[in-house]
Motif scaffolding. Sequence first.
Motif, short mmCIF file in Angstrom:
data_model
loop_
_atom_site.label_atom_id
_atom_site.label_comp_id
_atom_site.label_asym_id
_atom_site.label_seq_id
_atom_site.Cartn_x
_atom_site.Cartn_y
_atom_site.Cartn_z
N ASP A 199 -4.73 1.82 -5.81
CA ASP A 199 -4.53 2.91 -4.58
C ASP A 199 -3.30 3.04 -4.29
OD1 ASP A 199 -4.02 5.45 -4.01
OD2 ASP A 199 -6.26 5.84 -3.49
N PRO A 200 -2.02 3.37 -4.77
CA PRO A 200 -1.06 3.36 -4.32
C PRO A 200 -0.45 4.57 -2.96
CG PRO A 200 -0.19 4.87 -6.79
CD PRO A 200 -1.95 3.74 -6.16
N ASP A 201 -1.35 6.05 -3.22
CA ASP A 201 -1.42 6.59 -2.45
C ASP A 201 -2.09 7.01 -1.40
OD1 ASP A 201 -0.13 8.26 -4.30
OD2 ASP A 201 -1.29 8.78 -5.81
N ARG A 202 -2.79 5.57 -1.04
CA ARG A 202 -3.70 5.32 -0.05
C ARG A 202 -4.09 4.02 0.76
NH1 ARG A 202 -10.67 6.54 0.34
NH2 ARG A 202 -10.67 5.80 2.50
N ASP A 203 -3.49 3.85 1.99
CA ASP A 203 -3.89 2.29 2.79
C ASP A 203 -5.37 1.89 2.89
OD1 ASP A 203 -3.54 0.01 4.21
OD2 ASP A 203 -2.69 0.70 5.71
#
Length: 498
Positions: A199-203
């Motif tokens: 998930d590139p949008d959530r750490d």
Amino acid sequence: MSLLYAGIDAGTQSIKLLVYDADSGQVVATTSAPLELISGEDGSREQLASWWIEGVHACFAQLDASVRASIVAIGVSGQQHGFVPLGRDGEVLAPVKLWCDTSSARECGQIMQALGGEQRCIEIAGNPILPGYTASKLPWTRQHRPEVYRDLATILLPHDYLNFYLTGERFTEVGDASGTGWLDVRTRQWSPELLAAIDPDRDLSPCLPPLVELGATFAILPAIADALGLPHAIRIAVGGGDNMMAAIGTGCVVPGRLSMSLGTSGTLFAYSDTPVIDPAGSWAAFCSSSGGWLPLICTMNCTVATETIARLFGFNVGQGEAMIDETRPGAGGLTLLPFFNGERTPNLPDARAAMLGMDLLNATPGNCYRAAMEGATYTLKYGYDAFAAAGLDFEAIVLTGGGANSKAWRQMIADVFDLPVEVPRQTEGAAFGAALQALWAHLHGGGDSITLPELVAQHAAVDPSLSTRPDPARVGEYRTHYARFLQHLNAVRTLYAA
């Protein structure tokens, strides 16, 4: 009564509990509780985490009070790769997607593509992302259960969740964690690149439990101890995945030993002091739960194949054992590709089972049952060939799991692999391994300097009465039948290409 050590194994079909007396070297009690499976046509395989808790309670309830009162440490083994999503308050947010769930196979490719391909994935973390691995279950959840993904606070594996229930602590260890797909098995640390590819949008890193060291122990929650009828002083060891615990239970904690587990899935694994990574991804480059590494080959269809054929013909597995004696190697020309759950080895997640070679004479219940046992064995042999091609060499196979109780299957393994077969005195290797890890952690915590391999050598004895050697005549026969299996496999491979 002597001090006792318990091993819990949360498998696909049941919760098992084993209680071990280290002083006498005897298992003083074993109990079990069955589990259900939620199956979907899309390849989904799920369970409710609450079923595991109910099973644990049912298992301890079957023990005498005096046995429960003498337990001083517990180790937990659990089926690998399962995704247990917890909310902020520790509540389970959804059914648990299991190791044999292939509904997220497409997401495996998407994750690896985001990294630059399968080869790059292996370079970064040591493994490709295969169907069933935990990693692919996260983007699947994001798409199909967005509210669960939104509220996700902690990601636990099945054995982690049972530890969380027992202790109230969220933690994991490198053996089971290496089956998630986002652990760098070389450094034994979470891989930021893998997490970003998921998930590139959530750490996602805040959702991951801390990695704890072998030998650590945790206190049981007093309320849980009371509910299970256990002493408040009990310590919970770190535990591990079922394959890692089976490695301990079968003595696979030193180089040169090959263990095979015949459970719902089939596994082959061997201990190494250094990472054993295949650039082609032919096997899982896992960490062990005993301080080293555990190169492992997993097939998704083992005893499930024999049980499915027995159910189809309306007899039980015990009756099937008798039918095997009335048949010959090769099952009269029948070949079963036993891919009821799809398959990981070979990597065919969308594959389905197929019985080939039927005619008016060979289509008997006995031949079909033998074909199921042979098909499951040949699939393991297919994986073993990758070990052999890499130069790994073994002198014997140590067999565990439910299938190890079958005399016919033990002999078949010896003949197909052309290796002697040994069977540990305790055939439930995962639960026994968890108990041995708990024993070692208890001694380690008390200042004892014994190493885990030394302790395992003292307790993981084999049963000579169950050992068997290859039959030279049948070794040759099985080479021919295995070649036929490979021909059929290659013929259908294009139908179910990954």
